[in-house]
Write a protein that holds these residues in place. Sequence first.
Motif, PDB file in Angstrom:
ATOM      1  N   ARG A 104       1.005   3.994  -3.082  1.00 50.74           N
ATOM      2  CA  ARG A 104       0.805   5.430  -2.859  1.00 50.74           C
ATOM      3  C   ARG A 104       1.951   6.226  -3.454  1.00 50.74           C
ATOM      4  NH1 ARG A 104      -1.758   9.954  -3.096  1.00 50.74           N
ATOM      5  NH2 ARG A 104      -1.663  11.323  -1.251  1.00 50.74           N
TER       6      ARG A 104
ATOM      7  N   ARG B  34       0.835  -1.205   0.000  1.00 47.89           N
ATOM      8  CA  ARG B  34       0.000   0.000   0.000  1.00 47.89           C
ATOM      9  C   ARG B  34       0.870   1.255   0.000  1.00 47.89           C
ATOM     10  NH1 ARG B  34      -3.346  -0.388   4.964  1.00 47.89           N
ATOM     11  NH2 ARG B  34      -2.177  -2.269   5.507  1.00 47.89           N
TER      12      ARG B  34
ATOM     13  N   SER C 283      -0.418   7.141   4.256  1.00 40.51           N
ATOM     14  CA  SER C 283      -1.532   6.396   3.672  1.00 40.51           C
ATOM     15  C   SER C 283      -1.848   5.131   4.455  1.00 40.51           C
ATOM     16  CB  SER C 283      -1.228   6.043   2.207  1.00 40.51           C
ATOM     17  OG  SER C 283      -0.194   5.084   2.125  1.00 40.51           O
TER      18      SER C 283
END
Length: 215
Positions: A54, A50, A82
Amino acid sequence: MTFRPLLLACLLGVFLAPPALGAPASTKPAVVKAKKAPAKKAVRPSRGRRVAQRAAGLVGTSLARHRVPDDCSGLVRLAYQSVGVELLSHGTRPGENAASAMYRRAQRAGALHRKTPQPGDIVFFRETYDRNRDGLRNDGVTHVGVIESVERDGTVVFVHRGGKGVARARMNLRHSQHKGTGGRVLNDYIRRAEGGERARLTGEQFVGYASAHRM
């Protein structure tokens, strides 16, 4: 009536008698309903992936509209925000830059390593510029980026905020040259030529990685 005709009449009565009343036997085969397989739950990407996603999504954009500095540390902080992690929550020491503060946090967390990195890991570089302007190579950790992927030949692809904005760069610790066979980039330049010294490559200024799951 004689015995023989009487016996014949009885036998005919048995075979010609109407069938017994009742529900007719079903001739259709029984239908067995197949059980539905349970729906598979969507697998959520790991924290590192993740973070990497990002960072990759910021390539070619400006950090100016975000609430982080428009520099390498701002890019890495924004990527980690994030997943709910503020990399500078512990603050910075007097005279310490943000990249060095992140390195110190990684040390304290036991996150530093030099193994093959995973997506989302932080990559640290030293002396990518003369931060204290004394003409010496004594500036310590000065640059950071986020690992996006590792190619088959060991070339690490990372996202960073460099002189040309948020972009991808490459580093291959197995090779010391800028380009390999066919002109493919193995190590990007990360420090420009100055003070009579040649430009430096990513593999030359590499310090280490920090595991995303430990940060």
